[in-house]
Design a protein around this motif. Structure first.
Motif, PDB file in Angstrom:
ATOM      1  N   GLU A   1       0.848  -1.193   0.000  1.00 61.82           N
ATOM      2  CA  GLU A   1       0.000   0.000   0.000  1.00 61.82           C
ATOM      3  C   GLU A   1       0.877   1.233   0.000  1.00 61.82           C
ATOM      4  OE1 GLU A   1      -2.931   1.548   3.300  1.00 61.82           O
ATOM      5  OE2 GLU A   1      -3.974   0.042   2.070  1.00 61.82           O
ATOM      6  N   GLY A   2       0.475   2.224  -0.757  1.00 61.20           N
ATOM      7  CA  GLY A   2       1.244   3.454  -0.798  1.00 61.20           C
ATOM      8  C   GLY A   2       0.544   4.520  -1.612  1.00 61.20           C
ATOM      9  N   ARG A   3       1.080   5.725  -1.532  1.00 61.50           N
ATOM     10  CA  ARG A   3       0.526   6.840  -2.296  1.00 61.50           C
ATOM     11  C   ARG A   3       1.342   7.013  -3.572  1.00 61.50           C
ATOM     12  NH1 ARG A   3      -3.211   9.939  -0.567  1.00 61.50           N
ATOM     13  NH2 ARG A   3      -2.855   9.323   1.616  1.00 61.50           N
ATOM     14  N   VAL A   4       0.633   7.215  -4.690  1.00 55.90           N
ATOM     15  CA  VAL A   4       1.314   7.381  -5.975  1.00 55.90           C
ATOM     16  C   VAL A   4       1.971   8.752  -6.003  1.00 55.90           C
ATOM     17  CG1 VAL A   4       1.080   7.401  -8.477  1.00 55.90           C
ATOM     18  CG2 VAL A   4      -0.364   5.870  -7.114  1.00 55.90           C
ATOM     19  N   LEU A   5       3.301   8.752  -5.971  1.00 57.51           N
ATOM     20  CA  LEU A   5       4.049  10.009  -5.993  1.00 57.51           C
ATOM     21  C   LEU A   5       4.397  10.428  -7.407  1.00 57.51           C
ATOM     22  CD1 LEU A   5       6.491   9.339  -3.010  1.00 57.51           C
ATOM     23  CD2 LEU A   5       4.259  10.486  -2.981  1.00 57.51           C
ATOM     24  N   ALA A   6       4.659   9.439  -8.260  1.00 56.10           N
ATOM     25  CA  ALA A   6       5.009   9.714  -9.656  1.00 56.10           C
ATOM     26  C   ALA A   6       4.734   8.464 -10.473  1.00 56.10           C
ATOM     27  CB  ALA A   6       6.473  10.122  -9.782  1.00 56.10           C
ATOM     28  N   ALA A   7       4.435   8.655 -11.754  1.00 53.30           N
ATOM     29  CA  ALA A   7       4.207   7.528 -12.650  1.00 53.30           C
ATOM     30  C   ALA A   7       4.530   7.969 -14.068  1.00 53.30           C
ATOM     31  CB  ALA A   7       2.765   7.040 -12.558  1.00 53.30           C
ATOM     32  N   ASP A   8       5.216   7.094 -14.789  1.00 58.23           N
ATOM     33  CA  ASP A   8       5.551   7.389 -16.181  1.00 58.23           C
ATOM     34  C   ASP A   8       5.492   6.098 -16.979  1.00 58.23           C
ATOM     35  OD1 ASP A   8       7.976   6.016 -15.611  1.00 58.23           O
ATOM     36  OD2 ASP A   8       8.914   7.889 -14.972  1.00 58.23           O
TER      37      ASP A   8
ATOM     38  N   THR B   1       6.361   5.352  -8.736  1.00 55.42           N
ATOM     39  CA  THR B   1       7.005   5.605  -7.448  1.00 55.42           C
ATOM     40  C   THR B   1       5.911   5.738  -6.397  1.00 55.42           C
ATOM     41  OG1 THR B   1       8.842   6.783  -8.494  1.00 55.42           O
ATOM     42  CG2 THR B   1       8.512   7.123  -6.132  1.00 55.42           C
ATOM     43  N   LEU B   2       6.002   4.886  -5.374  1.00 53.63           N
ATOM     44  CA  LEU B   2       5.014   4.901  -4.304  1.00 53.63           C
ATOM     45  C   LEU B   2       5.639   5.395  -3.005  1.00 53.63           C
ATOM     46  CD1 LEU B   2       3.154   1.450  -4.700  1.00 53.63           C
ATOM     47  CD2 LEU B   2       2.430   3.703  -5.537  1.00 53.63           C
ATOM     48  N   GLY B   3       4.896   6.190  -2.282  1.00 52.29           N
ATOM     49  CA  GLY B   3       5.253   6.532  -0.913  1.00 52.29           C
ATOM     50  C   GLY B   3       4.619   5.458  -0.044  1.00 52.29           C
ATOM     51  N   ILE B   4       5.401   4.494   0.376  1.00 52.56           N
ATOM     52  CA  ILE B   4       4.875   3.308   1.061  1.00 52.56           C
ATOM     53  C   ILE B   4       4.225   3.682   2.389  1.00 52.56           C
ATOM     54  CG2 ILE B   4       5.461   1.053   2.024  1.00 52.56           C
ATOM     55  CD1 ILE B   4       5.674   1.240  -1.018  1.00 52.56           C
ATOM     56  N   VAL B   5       3.087   3.044   2.656  1.00 57.95           N
ATOM     57  CA  VAL B   5       2.391   3.209   3.932  1.00 57.95           C
ATOM     58  C   VAL B   5       2.302   1.832   4.572  1.00 57.95           C
ATOM     59  CG1 VAL B   5       0.253   3.868   5.076  1.00 57.95           C
ATOM     60  CG2 VAL B   5       1.045   5.163   3.084  1.00 57.95           C
ATOM     61  N   SER B   6       2.847   1.697   5.787  1.00 53.93           N
ATOM     62  CA  SER B   6       2.824   0.423   6.500  1.00 53.93           C
ATOM     63  C   SER B   6       2.231   0.637   7.882  1.00 53.93           C
ATOM     64  CB  SER B   6       4.246  -0.140   6.611  1.00 53.93           C
ATOM     65  OG  SER B   6       4.250  -1.360   7.306  1.00 53.93           O
ATOM     66  N   ASN B   7       1.138  -0.059   8.172  1.00 59.82           N
ATOM     67  CA  ASN B   7       0.441   0.106   9.452  1.00 59.82           C
ATOM     68  C   ASN B   7       0.072   1.562   9.713  1.00 59.82           C
ATOM     69  OD1 ASN B   7       0.647  -2.679  10.123  1.00 59.82           O
ATOM     70  ND2 ASN B   7       2.772  -2.344  10.798  1.00 59.82           N
ATOM     71  N   GLY B   8      -0.311   2.250   8.652  1.00 61.20           N
ATOM     72  CA  GLY B   8      -0.741   3.636   8.780  1.00 61.20           C
ATOM     73  C   GLY B   8       0.381   4.647   8.886  1.00 61.20           C
ATOM     74  N   ARG B   9       1.637   4.177   8.773  1.00 59.29           N
ATOM     75  CA  ARG B   9       2.777   5.083   8.902  1.00 59.29           C
ATOM     76  C   ARG B   9       3.614   5.093   7.625  1.00 59.29           C
ATOM     77  NH1 ARG B   9       5.120   3.836  14.998  1.00 59.29           N
ATOM     78  NH2 ARG B   9       3.177   4.307  16.108  1.00 59.29           N
ATOM     79  N   PRO B  10       4.225   6.248   7.312  1.00 58.55           N
ATOM     80  CA  PRO B  10       5.075   6.330   6.128  1.00 58.55           C
ATOM     81  C   PRO B  10       6.230   5.339   6.209  1.00 58.55           C
ATOM     82  CG  PRO B  10       4.597   8.513   7.009  1.00 58.55           C
ATOM     83  CD  PRO B  10       4.125   7.522   8.027  1.00 58.55           C
ATOM     84  N   GLY B  11       6.533   4.719   5.077  1.00 55.72           N
ATOM     85  CA  GLY B  11       7.615   3.735   5.056  1.00 55.72           C
ATOM     86  C   GLY B  11       8.647   3.989   3.981  1.00 55.72           C
TER      87      GLY B  11
END
Length: 201
Positions: A121-128, A133-143
């Motif tokens: 799970e993560g937030r899409v930071l960039a895509a081409d 590139t994902l900003g990973i989220v683990s147990n509700g915290r940035p990873g």
């Protein structure tokens, strides 16, 4: 080309129909995502989903709906039996399978299966065209950030977030056109998609 999209039993070939419609959608600056004809008794419903990098406004959907209707009537692709045409944008439940899907999901929280790791799970930071590139989220915290090639990702899914959007962000994304009354030919279907609907011939 009358009848060329219909089989001997009168069913419409969705793939051939998509091939006919795609140039019209592309000319409007959009991508054709899906084409599906459903039949219930004498009622036929042609559902078309389109998308673009800038989204699909109510006016966009109405304009391309008219263009598609003109094409279908001129080609007689659907014969003489009446049909209803519905053009809409993708819902949040649309799987992220193409590079353009990931690009348009920038900023959204997604979940995707990665071979050997399971769900990530993560937030899409960039895509081409090469990857995401994902900003990973683990147990509700940035990873941290991770880069994945498209070949390493399964079909992603956008996660619905119920957190409140700050007012400043709402101001940035507000669209004056959407503040107006919804036109009568606009359809809001049960999955929240906005679309333009109409009767075809």
């Amino acid at each position: 080309m009358p009848g060329s999209l219909r089989s001997a039993v009168g069913q419409v070939d969705d793939r051939k129909l998509a091939g006919l419609i795609e140039p019209v959608v592309a000319a409007a600056g959009m991508d054709l995502e899906t084409v599906r004809m459903t039949v219930a008794g004498k009622r036929r419903l042609l559902r078309i989903v389109v998308d673009s990098d800038h989204g699909v406004s109510l006016d966009d959907a109405a304009d391309v709906s008219r263009d598609i209707s003109v094409l279908l009537d001129a080609s007689n692709a659907l014969g003489d039996v009446p049909y209803t045409l519905e053009v809409s944008s993708p819902g949040v439940d649309r799987p992220l399978t193409e590079p353009r899907h990931w690009r348009r999901a920038r900023g959204r929280l997604v979940r995707v299966k990665v071979p050997g790791e399971g769900s990530v799970e993560g937030r899409v930071l960039a895509a081409d065209a090469d990857g995401v590139t994902l900003g990973i989220v683990s147990n509700g915290r940035p990873g941290g950030e991770r880069r994945f090639s498209h070949a390493d990702l399964g079909a992603g899914s956008v996660q619905v977030e119920f957190g409140r959007i700050p007012d400043a962000e709402l101001d940035d994304i507000s669209d004056p056109e959407l503040d107006d009354a919804v036109p009568q030919n606009t359809v809001l279907d049960n999955n929240g998609d906005l679309g333009a609907g109409g009767d075809g011939h």
